[in-house]
Write an enzyme that holds these catalytic residues in place. Sequence first.
Site, mmCIF file in Angstrom:
data_model
loop_
_atom_site.group_PDB
_atom_site.id
_atom_site.type_symbol
_atom_site.label_atom_id
_atom_site.label_comp_id
_atom_site.label_asym_id
_atom_site.label_seq_id
_atom_site.Cartn_x
_atom_site.Cartn_y
_atom_site.Cartn_z
ATOM 1 N N TYR A 1 101.022 17.713 67.335
ATOM 2 C CA TYR A 1 100.812 18.156 68.755
ATOM 3 C C TYR A 1 99.212 18.853 69.571
ATOM 4 C CZ TYR A 1 101.544 22.921 70.896
ATOM 5 O OH TYR A 1 101.947 23.912 72.071
ATOM 6 N N SER B 1 97.457 23.585 76.372
ATOM 7 C CA SER B 1 97.154 24.334 75.137
ATOM 8 C C SER B 1 95.573 24.663 74.585
ATOM 9 C CB SER B 1 98.340 24.445 73.678
ATOM 10 O OG SER B 1 97.797 24.784 72.367
#
Length: 678
Positions: free
Chosen positions: A568, A555
């Site tokens: 996350y 990500s």
Amino acid sequence: MVNGEVAALLARSHRLGSDPRNTNYAGGNASAKGAEADPVTGGDVELMWVKGSGGDLGTLTEDGLAVLRLDRLRALVDVYPGVEREDEMVAAFDYCLHGKGGAAPSIDTAMHALVDAAHVDHLHPDSGIALACAADGEKLTAECFGDTVVWVPWRRPGFRLGLDIAAVKEANPQAVGCVLGGHGITAWGDTSEECERNSLHIIRTAERFLTERGRPEPFGPVVDGYEALPEEERRVRAAALAPFVRAIASQDRPQVGHFDDSGTVLDFLARAGHPRLAALGTSCPDHFLRTKVRPLVLDLPPSAPLDEAVTRLEELHADYRREYAAYYERHAEPDSPAMRGADPAIVLVPGVGMFSFGKDKQTARVAGEFYLNAINVMRGAEAVSRYAPIEESEKFRIEYWALEEAKLRRMPPPKPLATRVALVTGAGSGIGKAIARRLTAEGACVVVADVNAENAALVAEELGGPDKAVAVTVDVTDEEQVATAFEEAVLAFGGVDLVVNNAGISLSKPLLETTAEDWDLQHAVMARGSFLVSREAARVMTAQRLGGDIVYIASKNAVFAGPDNIAYAAAKADQAHQVRLLAAELGEHGIRVNGVNPDGVVRGSGIFAGGWGARRAAVYGVPEEKLGEFYAQRTLLKREVLPEHVANAVFALTGGDLTHTTGLHVPVDAGVAAAFLR
């Protein structure tokens, strides 16, 4: 509107081709003769419709028929140059085509054209080939059928064989068909119904003859210690062997695998006669063109330690390659095609099963099905006589036939990911589904791995079913489930070459609201899950010795510090560093490890649909339905990122152009300057 004769031919073909007792996949052909108006003159012209080259009777369509003028086909008899030049006749068929001609005519076209019957079937039933490959097949054929089915000695398919069968029919007006030595059967009739009835009569009568006359254990007694392992133990052993077996089947070129542990295979391999019979090889041309002249057979019981079995397979493989090269040298002529490769297409492991290989899953599966046919043929022949396949020199003449070589050259070029097996985690939805779809479209076989079994199954079906994709249910945080997923993958396709760590979960919370459970869950799925999946992938890939690719869907957040995202982003940073660590460690095995850093993938994303989108929208103060637009406007390119864009990056990394790239992270974020890699 479909011509009545054509409709009857197609219906008959479908009935015959749908039953494996009648003929094998893509084996045999059927024809019909009749009149149709010439589109130029309007007058009737006599035509023949026959299954074209490469078609399958069970799924035959009108487009799969070659359409030829009978007058021109029969005129070829007057210009036939003899056996030594009969391959020239195949090119002549093109000048006999009617109109656009339909499918390409096959080598068996002459058989159908020259036999004086309105309808002709040429089939490869196990029962018929058993008689055809028996040492005293001519005598047995007479005993089985009397004078209603006539023996035709072995001859390579071609124009001369068509002349032979036509002469047999003319000389035996009482006959309904013939057994072709070493090959199969041919039947005929004045109507489609009569032809089908005669075909089935030959097949079923031969079946009864073999059953009633045959001895009870044609392969000999069961050898102590060679019995089949219990099912669960057998499949665990097969999964452990599969990558090593694939390695030896892929030395010349990568292959996709198929595994079969059916009772027919296991019983054959448990019997005393299997080494002798396997060494004789297959006989019917359709069989050995797909299975090679003989299989590789492991000569150890299933109780042998795994490392001993692997070592022995490697020794046997070296012997197999030497023997195959010698076979080629014995029979090759100056104008023979170059040797296509010396690896086995069939590997037999007593107590475990059969591994078969090909350029794709269907080819591998069909090769295995043909060897099953060969086992049935051997059983039938040994039951009433002795299995005696055609001579090795004749097998070579067909395997390295110029016409067969021309057919191979007409095949379309392989897709970029052909022969590669991909396992994609989290592939039941969103980015993973898009990746699975792209990899399949580029020729890969795909294992759709997801914690949601229903989603995974739906995606696998959408991608084309078991010859293209299979579904496995896996929670990537569970070590045992991950190992099982890879076992299922190698049993489905022979191995794994490309793994995409895509499974993910996200909870967006400020630091003080993030619980230890939130932290543990996200790290378990993404950090631990990726580690477990990559470890199993490395085990399979190193055993295969074919290199491989591992791709992490990380990500932008792996390198960008944003608010309310501690768990996350930290898990994604862990994944990002795994890319670097594994690239450094696995490079010596030819395994490349790279990453993709997406951002703002809202539409079609499982994570965003699961509540992440609402929470991120709240953080940024925009309506959830506008979140994709919001992310797009903050990028340099002002473009929204979709799952397909991430899939494109995965293909770019694995499709063959970046062969010297490893340890790379590719941003797919439409340009977020704060996430530029430094």
